[in-house]
Design a protein around this motif. Sequence first.
Motif, PDB file in Angstrom:
ATOM      1  N   ILE A 104       0.951  -1.091   0.029  1.00  0.00           N
ATOM      2  CA  ILE A 104      -0.206   0.073  -0.061  1.00  0.00           C
ATOM      3  C   ILE A 104       0.745   1.458  -0.030  1.00  0.00           C
ATOM      4  O   ILE A 104       1.876   1.268   0.792  1.00  0.00           O
ATOM      5  CB  ILE A 104      -0.769  -0.087   1.269  1.00  0.00           C
ATOM      6  CG1 ILE A 104      -1.805  -1.155   1.282  1.00  0.00           C
ATOM      7  CG2 ILE A 104      -1.798   1.354   1.272  1.00  0.00           C
ATOM      8  CD1 ILE A 104      -2.592  -1.408   2.617  1.00  0.00           C
ATOM      9  N   GLY A 105       0.638   2.359  -0.717  1.00  0.00           N
ATOM     10  CA  GLY A 105       1.217   3.634  -0.875  1.00  0.00           C
ATOM     11  C   GLY A 105       0.694   4.245  -1.925  1.00  0.00           C
ATOM     12  O   GLY A 105      -0.003   3.730  -2.859  1.00  0.00           O
ATOM     13  N   ALA A 106       1.324   5.531  -2.037  1.00  0.00           N
ATOM     14  CA  ALA A 106       1.062   6.507  -3.206  1.00  0.00           C
ATOM     15  C   ALA A 106       1.774   5.754  -4.329  1.00  0.00           C
ATOM     16  O   ALA A 106       2.547   5.239  -4.650  1.00  0.00           O
ATOM     17  CB  ALA A 106       1.975   7.569  -2.883  1.00  0.00           C
ATOM     18  N   ASP A 107       0.808   5.969  -5.533  1.00  0.00           N
ATOM     19  CA  ASP A 107       1.159   5.093  -6.785  1.00  0.00           C
ATOM     20  C   ASP A 107       2.361   5.829  -7.489  1.00  0.00           C
ATOM     21  O   ASP A 107       2.516   7.300  -7.317  1.00  0.00           O
ATOM     22  CB  ASP A 107      -0.088   5.446  -7.652  1.00  0.00           C
ATOM     23  CG  ASP A 107      -0.001   4.780  -8.960  1.00  0.00           C
ATOM     24  OD1 ASP A 107       0.462   3.742  -8.980  1.00  0.00           O
ATOM     25  OD2 ASP A 107      -0.426   5.047  -9.933  1.00  0.00           O
ATOM     26  N   ARG A 108       3.264   5.080  -8.054  1.00  0.00           N
ATOM     27  CA  ARG A 108       4.381   5.544  -8.758  1.00  0.00           C
ATOM     28  C   ARG A 108       4.995   4.384  -9.548  1.00  0.00           C
ATOM     29  O   ARG A 108       4.489   3.284  -9.389  1.00  0.00           O
ATOM     30  CB  ARG A 108       5.438   6.213  -7.788  1.00  0.00           C
ATOM     31  CG  ARG A 108       5.988   5.078  -6.705  1.00  0.00           C
ATOM     32  CD  ARG A 108       7.076   5.236  -5.811  1.00  0.00           C
ATOM     33  NE  ARG A 108       8.308   5.758  -6.780  1.00  0.00           N
ATOM     34  CZ  ARG A 108       9.269   5.470  -6.530  1.00  0.00           C
ATOM     35  NH1 ARG A 108       9.714   5.064  -5.343  1.00  0.00           N
ATOM     36  NH2 ARG A 108      10.430   5.922  -7.074  1.00  0.00           N
ATOM     37  N   VAL A 109       5.693   4.916 -10.654  1.00  0.00           N
ATOM     38  CA  VAL A 109       6.283   3.703 -11.453  1.00  0.00           C
ATOM     39  C   VAL A 109       6.955   2.892 -10.607  1.00  0.00           C
ATOM     40  O   VAL A 109       7.850   3.502  -9.938  1.00  0.00           O
ATOM     41  CB  VAL A 109       7.014   4.747 -12.599  1.00  0.00           C
ATOM     42  CG1 VAL A 109       7.689   3.668 -13.495  1.00  0.00           C
ATOM     43  CG2 VAL A 109       5.842   5.501 -13.345  1.00  0.00           C
ATOM     44  N   GLY A 110       7.152   1.730 -11.053  1.00  0.00           N
ATOM     45  CA  GLY A 110       8.119   0.654 -10.554  1.00  0.00           C
ATOM     46  C   GLY A 110       7.842  -0.155  -9.356  1.00  0.00           C
ATOM     47  O   GLY A 110       8.687  -0.955  -8.929  1.00  0.00           O
ATOM     48  N   ILE A 111       6.595   0.144  -8.743  1.00  0.00           N
ATOM     49  CA  ILE A 111       6.141  -0.647  -7.468  1.00  0.00           C
ATOM     50  C   ILE A 111       6.140  -2.059  -7.784  1.00  0.00           C
ATOM     51  O   ILE A 111       6.729  -3.138  -7.319  1.00  0.00           O
ATOM     52  CB  ILE A 111       5.095   0.085  -6.939  1.00  0.00           C
ATOM     53  CG1 ILE A 111       4.902   1.396  -6.343  1.00  0.00           C
ATOM     54  CG2 ILE A 111       4.554  -0.999  -5.741  1.00  0.00           C
ATOM     55  CD1 ILE A 111       3.923   1.959  -5.971  1.00  0.00           C
ATOM     56  N   ILE A 112       5.443  -2.479  -8.728  1.00  0.00           N
ATOM     57  CA  ILE A 112       5.202  -3.838  -9.175  1.00  0.00           C
ATOM     58  C   ILE A 112       6.399  -4.496  -9.751  1.00  0.00           C
ATOM     59  O   ILE A 112       6.737  -5.518  -8.962  1.00  0.00           O
ATOM     60  CB  ILE A 112       3.969  -3.955 -10.154  1.00  0.00           C
ATOM     61  CG1 ILE A 112       2.668  -3.604  -9.739  1.00  0.00           C
ATOM     62  CG2 ILE A 112       3.802  -5.351 -10.672  1.00  0.00           C
ATOM     63  CD1 ILE A 112       1.607  -3.414 -10.837  1.00  0.00           C
ATOM     64  N   ALA A 113       7.379  -3.888 -10.555  1.00  0.00           N
ATOM     65  CA  ALA A 113       8.301  -4.523 -10.813  1.00  0.00           C
ATOM     66  C   ALA A 113       9.406  -4.671  -9.824  1.00  0.00           C
ATOM     67  O   ALA A 113      10.073  -5.631  -9.819  1.00  0.00           O
ATOM     68  CB  ALA A 113       8.937  -3.400 -11.899  1.00  0.00           C
ATOM     69  N   GLY A 114       9.739  -3.557  -8.922  1.00  0.00           N
ATOM     70  CA  GLY A 114      10.546  -3.632  -7.730  1.00  0.00           C
ATOM     71  C   GLY A 114      10.027  -4.719  -6.513  1.00  0.00           C
ATOM     72  O   GLY A 114      10.811  -5.747  -6.232  1.00  0.00           O
ATOM     73  N   ILE A 115       8.955  -5.031  -6.346  1.00  0.00           N
ATOM     74  CA  ILE A 115       8.491  -6.194  -5.527  1.00  0.00           C
ATOM     75  C   ILE A 115       8.506  -7.273  -6.283  1.00  0.00           C
ATOM     76  O   ILE A 115       9.084  -8.468  -5.615  1.00  0.00           O
ATOM     77  CB  ILE A 115       6.958  -5.678  -4.935  1.00  0.00           C
ATOM     78  CG1 ILE A 115       6.972  -4.408  -4.324  1.00  0.00           C
ATOM     79  CG2 ILE A 115       6.510  -6.853  -4.311  1.00  0.00           C
ATOM     80  CD1 ILE A 115       7.790  -4.233  -2.715  1.00  0.00           C
ATOM     81  N   SER A 116       8.098  -7.336  -7.287  1.00  0.00           N
ATOM     82  CA  SER A 116       8.210  -8.854  -8.182  1.00  0.00           C
ATOM     83  C   SER A 116       9.477  -9.163  -8.325  1.00  0.00           C
ATOM     84  O   SER A 116       9.885 -10.400  -8.222  1.00  0.00           O
ATOM     85  CB  SER A 116       7.695  -8.491  -9.436  1.00  0.00           C
ATOM     86  OG  SER A 116       6.237  -8.246  -9.266  1.00  0.00           O
TER      87      SER A 116
END
Length: 98
Positions: free
Chosen positions: A17-29
């Motif tokens: 959960i957090g503020a939307d930004r580029v790279g969240i899915i890529a980083g966690i995955s």
Amino acid sequence: MPHTAKDLSGRAIVTIIGADRVGIIAGISAVIAEAGVNILDISQSVMRDFFTMIMMVDLSASDVSFDDLRARLARKGAELAVKVEIEREEIFKAMHRV
């Protein structure tokens, strides 16, 4: 009562959960993949400016301890300015029983 290895399913729930930004899915995955953990199911949405994602993952093929994975995900979450939590499926179910 503590769980034995036989009692545990090998699955866990990851929430982000957090503020939307580029790279969240890529980083966690990437953290999950590097740990040899398989993503079984994923749901994500953006509500206004807030990003939310929940994943069910399979830990059974990972050679990384659960605590180490939790620490890695927390570090990546801090780097991405999101809150990342992981709980074993059994604990998650017990916490959300009505």
